[in-house]
Design an enzyme around this catalytic site. Structure first.
Site, PDB file in Angstrom:
ATOM      1  N   GLU A 304      27.270  11.373  -0.955  1.00  0.00           N
ATOM      2  CA  GLU A 304      28.553  12.031  -0.694  1.00  0.00           C
ATOM      3  C   GLU A 304      29.033  12.807  -1.919  1.00  0.00           C
ATOM      4  OE1 GLU A 304      29.556  12.294   2.257  1.00  0.00           O
ATOM      5  OE2 GLU A 304      28.115  10.841   3.021  1.00  0.00           O
ATOM      6  N   HIS A 390      21.636  17.080   9.882  1.00  0.00           N
ATOM      7  CA  HIS A 390      20.893  15.990   9.256  1.00  0.00           C
ATOM      8  C   HIS A 390      19.417  16.076   9.623  1.00  0.00           C
ATOM      9  CE1 HIS A 390      25.108  14.712   9.608  1.00  0.00           C
ATOM     10  NE2 HIS A 390      24.904  14.181   8.423  1.00  0.00           N
TER      11      HIS A 390
END
Length: 525
Positions: A304, A390
């Site tokens: 992140e 993703h």
């Protein structure tokens, strides 16, 4: 100084500003190369007053041309410099706001505090005293010279705390002293950790800052809410260290503001998000899908933070560019995870290039993306028909793994087949990571895999030279995942197309606050 003049608007340079060189560091381009990248750091004054948070960093290429100019300030300072509050009054107010305060260590200094959204005229005051148990303190405060309000506060005497984490055992923590104890905040590395209190809203701002009276945090289980905070804090420390010590970058992504990390987004939230520097990163508690392991494993938290590093230069609105965002998070997450495992093995969070394995799930496998839900190993015209960034990240992850480790790395790392049946030898993790993030610095908004290929070649040339093993390895690794533009126009010229004949696709806009961990990931039993 020419770079400062040429980038006056970007650094918020105004007629009252003056700059003085503070430091110069060099990064050698590679073995046997005499040229080096140079980083210059400048202090700023405004009408003779020091500007706290006004520093400017200039990165010069080996040929002395400017590669990057970075400043927290982007608008010129325009304010008067006559205080309404006297120095004596500022000193008195500062002492009132520091528990156990004894004396001010020097005369208050009139400054411009530019650490926050709007620069403010302030008195900088240093107050010496003692915290609990006789621990000394030297608290720096800036007191608004017009209103008397406290603007910024930090203690230069660091608090050495300990925490019992979920994944990493007992760890040392460079926490910060607060008004009534300690805060889960690192003043040197500029980040903080809070509790989202199960809000299940990743768009919400930073949670409630974790506080503690004795600087002993967590108990190693989910029963103590601070435990997940300890994990997030430990990863934040190590990620900041890797960015500065290995990659030579300025640290975590939010500049002079503390990068926010929040645990406990929700008990059953199997997800993690990056929401920009205002809200930062948010981590769920995993729920049944992780057997109640919180989403604060090493490669998840650092992933992140990777979004935040990429955010200023790499776009996120088109499918391929968003996939590169995800791959950037995986590159940073795995690099930091393996770097720390080299120092202290982490049995619950091993170095394996299998994203999320510490949670009991493999979200993405960098050596062979297709081993998880059929994510693509190779580029093809089907990439832009995929539904999720993703999945698209598989191509970038596969390229990076081949560049770093080749097809048969050994040392307990898995093999990695190529798409063109070639055999490759890797250049090593840290050199590959430097090239990847060098390319991130050169990114110009929405990128395709073909255009990003050009950026990686440009980064390799600037770091190691066009005739280097590293440059040739970048070419070979992209060819091995079927990203081969047929020319290298992007190399050495980040403005060039780099073979942009591969379309970029599109996705719904919305920044980088997308969920990073879709629920259909494969279990790792």
């Amino acid at each position: 100084m020419a770079a400062l003049e040429a980038n006056a608007a970007e650094i918020g340079r105004g007629p009252g500003d003056r700059f003085t060189a503070m430091s110069m560091t060099t990064l050698q381009g590679g073995a046997g190369r005499s040229s080096a990248w140079t980083t210059m750091r400048y202090a700023r004054t405004y009408r003779g007053l020091p500007v706290l948070g006004g520093e400017v960093v200039v990165s010069l290429r080996p040929d002395r041309t400017t590669q990057l100019v970075s400043s927290y300030l982007h608008r010129a300072i325009t304010m008067g410099t006559a205080p309404k509050l006297t120095a004596a009054a500022a000193s008195r107010r500062a002492r009132e706001r520091v528990p156990g305060a004894g004396r001010t260590t020097s005369a208050p200094r009139l400054v411009v505090d530019a650490y926050h959204a709007e620069p403010r005229l302030a008195w900088e005051v240093v107050v010496a005293g003692h915290r609990r148990a006789g621990i000394p303190s030297r608290v720096h405060l800036t007191v608004d010279a017009l209103t008397g309000a406290t603007i910024t506060r930090y203690d230069e005497v660091k608090a050495a705390g300990t925490g019992d984490s979920f994944f990493h055992g007992t760890v040392r923590m460079n926490t910060a002293p607060g008004e009534s104890g300690f805060e889960l905040r690192d003043e040197d590395r500029r980040f903080k950790v809070g509790d989202d209190n199960n809000r299940q809203d990743p768009a919400a701002p930073f949670g409630d800052l974790f506080l503690d009276e004795d600087n002993r945090w967590g108990d190693g289980s989910q029963d103590d809410r601070a435990t997940a905070g300890v994990d997030a804090f430990f990863v934040g420390q190590k990620t900041a260290d890797y960015l500065t010590e290995v990659l030579g970058r300025p640290g975590l992504p939010c500049g002079q503001d503390d990068t926010p990390l929040s645990a406990h987004l929700g008990e059953d939230v199997f997800d993690a998000f990056w929401t920009g520097c205002q809200g930062g990163a948010h981590f769920g508690d995993g729920g049944a899908q992780t057997r109640n392991k919180p989403m604060v494993a090493f490669d998840v938290v650092a992933h992140e933070i990777g979004h935040g590093v990429a955010e200023p230069t790499l776009g996120n609105a088109t499918l391929q560019s968003a996939g590169l965002h995800e791959a950037t998070g995986d590159v940073l997450g795995s690099s930091v995870e393996c770097w720390v495992n080299e120092q202290t093995p982490m049995p619950k969070d091993p170095c394996d290039y299998r994203v999320g394995s510490g949670l009991g799930f493999v979200i993405r496998a960098m050596n062979k993306p297709s081993s998880v839900d059929g994510h693509p190993d190779c580029f093809s015209d089907k990439i832009d028909q995929l539904q999720d960034e993703h999945e698209v990240a598989g191509v970038g992850n596969h390229f990076y793994y081949l560049l770093a480790f080749g097809t048969s790395p050994g040392d307990d790392l898995p093999d990695s087949p190529t798409c063109n049946d070639t055999r490759l030898t890797g250049i090593g993790r840290d050199e590959a990571t430097k090239i990847w993030f060098g390319a991130i610095d050169l990114a110009q908004g929405e990128e395709t895999y073909a255009s990003f290929r050009g950026k990686t070649l440009a980064a390799a040339e600037r770091l190691y030279g066009r005739a280097s093993v590293q440059y040739e390895a970048v070419q070979a690794a992209w060819a091995a995942v079927n990203v081969d533009s047929g020319d290298d126009r992007g190399a050495g010229n980040p403005d060039g197309p780099g073979g942009s004949d591969q379309p970029g696709g599109s996705r719904e806009p919305g920044g980088s606050d997308h969920p990073d961990y879709p629920g259909d990931a494969g279990a790792d039993d």
